[in-house]
Structure formats: C-alpha cells, structure tokens
Design an enzyme around this catalytic site. Structure first.
Site, PDB file in Angstrom:
ATOM      1  N   SER A 240      -9.198  -7.785   3.680  1.00  0.00           N
ATOM      2  CA  SER A 240      -7.966  -8.254   4.178  1.00  0.00           C
ATOM      3  C   SER A 240      -7.064  -6.733   4.690  1.00  0.00           C
ATOM      4  CB  SER A 240      -7.107  -8.996   3.313  1.00  0.00           C
ATOM      5  OG  SER A 240      -6.521  -8.158   2.273  1.00  0.00           O
ATOM      6  N   LYS A 241      -6.256  -6.929   5.840  1.00  0.00           N
ATOM      7  CA  LYS A 241      -5.609  -5.748   6.136  1.00  0.00           C
ATOM      8  C   LYS A 241      -4.517  -5.357   4.985  1.00  0.00           C
ATOM      9  CE  LYS A 241      -3.552  -3.947  10.397  1.00  0.00           C
ATOM     10  NZ  LYS A 241      -3.523  -4.024  11.745  1.00  0.00           N
ATOM     11  N   ARG A 242      -4.164  -6.302   4.499  1.00  0.00           N
ATOM     12  CA  ARG A 242      -2.871  -5.900   3.635  1.00  0.00           C
ATOM     13  C   ARG A 242      -3.676  -5.239   2.342  1.00  0.00           C
ATOM     14  NH1 ARG A 242      -1.381  -8.672  -0.755  1.00  0.00           N
ATOM     15  NH2 ARG A 242      -2.653 -10.494  -0.086  1.00  0.00           N
ATOM     16  N   ARG A 243      -4.873  -5.791   2.014  1.00  0.00           N
ATOM     17  CA  ARG A 243      -5.401  -4.913   0.958  1.00  0.00           C
ATOM     18  C   ARG A 243      -6.195  -3.659   1.317  1.00  0.00           C
ATOM     19  NH1 ARG A 243      -6.919  -2.396  -2.251  1.00  0.00           N
ATOM     20  NH2 ARG A 243      -8.088  -2.437  -4.191  1.00  0.00           N
ATOM     21  N   GLY A 245      -6.264  -2.212   4.746  1.00  0.00           N
ATOM     22  CA  GLY A 245      -5.920  -1.415   5.532  1.00  0.00           C
ATOM     23  C   GLY A 245      -6.796  -1.726   6.732  1.00  0.00           C
TER      24      GLY A 245
END
Ligand code: GLU
Length: 479
Positions: A240-243, A245
């Site tokens: 995921s982008k949040r985790r 990048g």
C-alpha cells in the site's frame, strides 16, 4: 467472443497490483482474439475524482496496451436501478425500511445474519405503501433461506470454491439514497456488457458468491472467474502507498525512466511464470505463453530495501527493465530516448554527413550498461549535451601525470587526420603515446574521462566517433 474487463474505481492512483490485473486481462483477451473493456467504477461519487481518473488513464496509456471499449458506471445508473426494480417485482429482492441505527447486530438462531428478518416478510402492499409514503429504504437481495444449497464455482486460479448459501446475508442492491451498490452495478454491467471472463484481485473472491446469485437472478450467462493473488511488501503486509510509498504507483516507474516493456515484464512475473521459467519476455511472447492456470495461488512479494537509495523499485524490476532496454531493437527504443532527451531540454544529435553517427548508433553504443531511460540523461549526458558531470574515478584518470598535456597534443594530431574513424584515431593515439614514452592505456582512460566524464563505458575509440571530430577536439583541448 472472449470479453474481459478491468474495473478500477477512480478513488486513487493506479496501483501496480491494478496494473498487473489489467495486463493479465489484456494478455488473456489478446490470446483469445477477444476484447478488453475498461469499466470505470465511479458510482461512489463522493470518493471518485477526475484527478484519480486521469491518473489511472495516464498510467494505462503508458503501458501501451490499448483497450477496445470504455464505459463509466455512473452513466449506466438507470440500468442498475431498473435491474433492482425488476428483481423487486419478481420478489427476488425486497425493501428494507430498517433505520441504520436499528439494525440488529446479532445472528438469528440458524446462524444466518439477516438485515432485519421482519422486512423479508413484509407484504408487497405494505412495502409499496410505505415506499409511496416516502419512507426511506434500502433494496436487498433475497438470498434463499432454508435451503442447504452450496454455491460452487471453478476459479481458474484458485480451483474449486464453495460456500453455503446459509452463510450469505441478504446484501444490499440499492442504498437508501437510491444509489446502486458495487455488487449490483458490477453484476448488471458484467452481464449487459457480455463479459465472459472476470479476472480480478483475490480480495473480491468472497464477493463472487453473491455475484453468482445475482447473475442467476438477472438471467444472464455466468462468466468464468479468475482471482489473482495479492502483492505484498517485503514486510509481508499488503502493498500500500501509505505503508510502502511510491513503489506502489505505476507512474513512479514511468517517472524513473522505465519502459512499458520493463514494467509489464516485471509485473507478469509477480505471481506467474511460463513453464520453462524464462524471465525476459516480449509482449508477443507474453500473449502466447500467459496462462491463468499457471498463476500462483500464493501472494507475490515485491522485494525492496526501504533504506537503500533505490528504495523506489525492486532490484529485479530494474534488472528486467535494463534487459529490455538493451534487447529491444534500437529503432523501437529510440522514440523513448528522444522523449527523455527532449524533456531534459537537449537537442538531438544530427547525422551530419560523415561527422557524427546517427542517434541510433549512439543509443546502441551506450545502452549496454544502462537500466533506465534516465541513464541516457545522467550517465549518458556527455553524448547529448556539452555540460556533463565527471565521476571521481574519471577525474583521477585525468589527473595522472602527463595525461592532460598528452590529450591536448592528441587533439592537435586529430585535427589533421584525413579520415576520422575509430581505427585512425586509435593509430594516432598509440603512436603519440609511444613517442611520448607513455602507456597508451593512460591516454585511453584519460580520453574516456575527458570525452564522457565516465571511467567505464563503451570502447574508448567508439566514443570518439560517436561524438564526432569537432566535439572531441574541443573537449580534449579543454582538459
Ligand atoms: N471497482 C472494483 C475495484 O476496484 C472492481 C472489482 C471488480 O473487478 O469487480 O476493486
């Protein structure tokens, strides 16, 4: 006719997992002479944005795998509502007037969770009366109760899947604001658009049981289903982008100078491999070899070191991109290099009669050590621009005793040559070195440094001719 669809929700950027789903759909369709439908799942108006839609379209365009049709779910809303009304009329769906906050949380005695069992039993008249009086309701699908039927389907990747009907709740079709839910909109569209194969992420596998019930109720043919394992980060969590990048976003690869061929090849190998484990595959080979049945059931891991400089890509992705960049016919690579050079604001070298080889030859000469298109404007800067950086080792080579002076002398000799070829340059350099009692290697390394700023690279004499006489003389004199 085989018809597949890719159905992104325009609520964010194009995730590499989504791109892989699109690629697998595309390969499957092309292999079967079928069509690819791009369906934009934009029914959630609050979360859908034009910006996200644009970035998804841009990402897909960049892959150069064109789709054949495009539909927007929001434009098909009337169809969704009509389908829900038809199911209501047939008694296959019912209105549920339960207010959100009054929903029973508990499961009933038989272990079946019902939205509100009372609502299932409302008479048609009572339901119509309350609806006409303006009371808000959701429309729910009436999952048959009291049967011990098991829904079974053969997933092309995960094999036989089954679930007891008793474990499926009466799911919503229309929300209380009248908007269709994903289950309804997706199934109606898949049915109307004649989708024969639904290839999507494993996170939708459990939804498929509901969709099968809906397909049956709508009276359409049942498509074939294939669910794709998820992509995980090195820590084992869902990518995921949040985790994790930028590594998650397709445009990250484009912006770092990947070729579409490179990212496609890499993504295909996340969870799939051809029989003989061949790793470098052209688009044609992928179309020929791709098999849903040989997609792994285990989730695929995108490996990268978050603390390294290259944390923006899996080293394997870079390796594959480099291999693609070096093995593409140079003619096919050229348009990408030209874009890269133009974006850097550089002029393209011309094929000036006999003086400079074409851009094609230069690209072919220098690409042997390159991994991305960025290398052309970074490590390859000297071939296209007058200013370029000199690496530390190259600088050292220039600083060795007598080198600068010999290079200036070499420039004078080269100016008098009749024919400026790599052979004549080599003869000139070697005899000058001998006259000066200097090792030819020192001059060669010095020349490479002066001309390209690099301590390694293509054959030094090829560099002379790639740059052309004027440029060479100019650079050697400036050392
Ligand atoms: N819009 C859904 C998603 O992005 C589509 C799922 C499907 O392919 O049915 O997850």
């Amino acid at each position: 006719m085989t018809r597949v669809r890719f159905a992104p929700s325009p609520t964010g950027f194009l995730h590499i997992g989504g791109a892989r789903t699109y690629i697998f759909n595309w390969l499957f369709a092309r292999q079967h002479g079928g069509k690819v439908v791009l369906r934009i799942d934009d029914t959630d108006r609050e979360r859908s944005t034009d910006e996200a839609l644009q970035s998804i379209i841009d990402g897909l365009h960049w892959l150069e795998l064109p789709w054949d049709e495009q539909h927007h779910q929001s434009e098909r809303r009337t169809k969704h509502v009509e389908a829900a009304e038809a199911l209501l009329a047939k008694g296959l769906a019912y209105r549920d007037f339960t207010r959100q906050n009054a929903l029973p949380e508990a499961k009933d005695a038989a272990g079946v969770w019902l939205a509100n069992p009372v609502m299932r039993e409302l008479t048609r008249d009572e339901s119509d009366r309350r609806a006409s009086a303006g009371e808000p309701f959701v429309v729910r699908f009436r999952v048959s109760l009291g049967t011990d039927r098991t829904i079974t389907f053969h997933d092309q990747v995960f094999g036989e899947q089954s679930r007891k009907i008793a474990d499926i709740e009466d799911f919503a079709l229309l929300r209380s604001n009248g908007s269709p839910t994903y289950h309804l909109a997706s199934t109606v569209d898949d049915s109307d658009l004649g989708i024969t194969h639904i290839i999507r992420g494993q996170d939708h596998l459990t939804n498929t049981f509901k969709h099968i019930l809906l397909f049956e109720a709508l009276g359409g043919d049942l498509p074939v289903f294939a669910h794709l394992p998820l992509l995980l980060g090195p820590d084992g969590s869902k990518l995921s982008k949040r985790r994790h990048g930028e590594i998650v976003s397709v445009t990250n690869y484009r912006d770092h100078g990947f070729l579409p061929q490179g990212i496609i090849n890499y993504l295909c190998l996340l969870g799939w491999s051809p029989k003989d484990n061949q790793e470098l595959l052209t688009r044609g080979e992928l179309i020929e070899l791709f098999k849903l049945e040989s997609v792994n059931r285990t989730n695929a891991v995108v490996t990268f070191d978050e603390d390294s400089e290259q944390s923006w890509a899996d080293p394997k992705a870079l390796w594959i991109n480099g291999q693609q960049l070096r093995s593409l016919p140079v003619r096919d690579l050229l348009p990408y290099v030209e874009i890269e050079l133009r974006e850097a604001g550089w002029r393209l070298p011309q094929n000036e009669a006999g003086r400079k080889p074409s851009l094609e030859a230069t690209v072919d000469l220098i690409r042997s050590r390159f991994n991305t298109l960025k290398d052309f404007t970074e490590r390859g800067a000297a071939y296209f621009n007058d200013t370029f950086p000199t690496d530390i080792k190259a600088e050292k080579n220039l600083n060795k005793e007598g080198v600068r002076e010999s290079l200036r002398a070499l420039a004078d000799r080269l100016a008098t040559l009749n024919d400026f070829t790599s052979e004549s340059v080599e003869t000139t350099l070697r005899s000058l070195a001998e006259e000066r009692g200097m090792k030819a290697g020192l001059m060669i390394n010095g020349a490479r440094a002066a001309l390209s700023g690099q301590s390694v690279g293509p054959s030094a004499f090829a560099i002379f001719t790639a740059l052309g006489r004027d440029c060479v003389i100019d650079r050697l004199r400036k050392v």
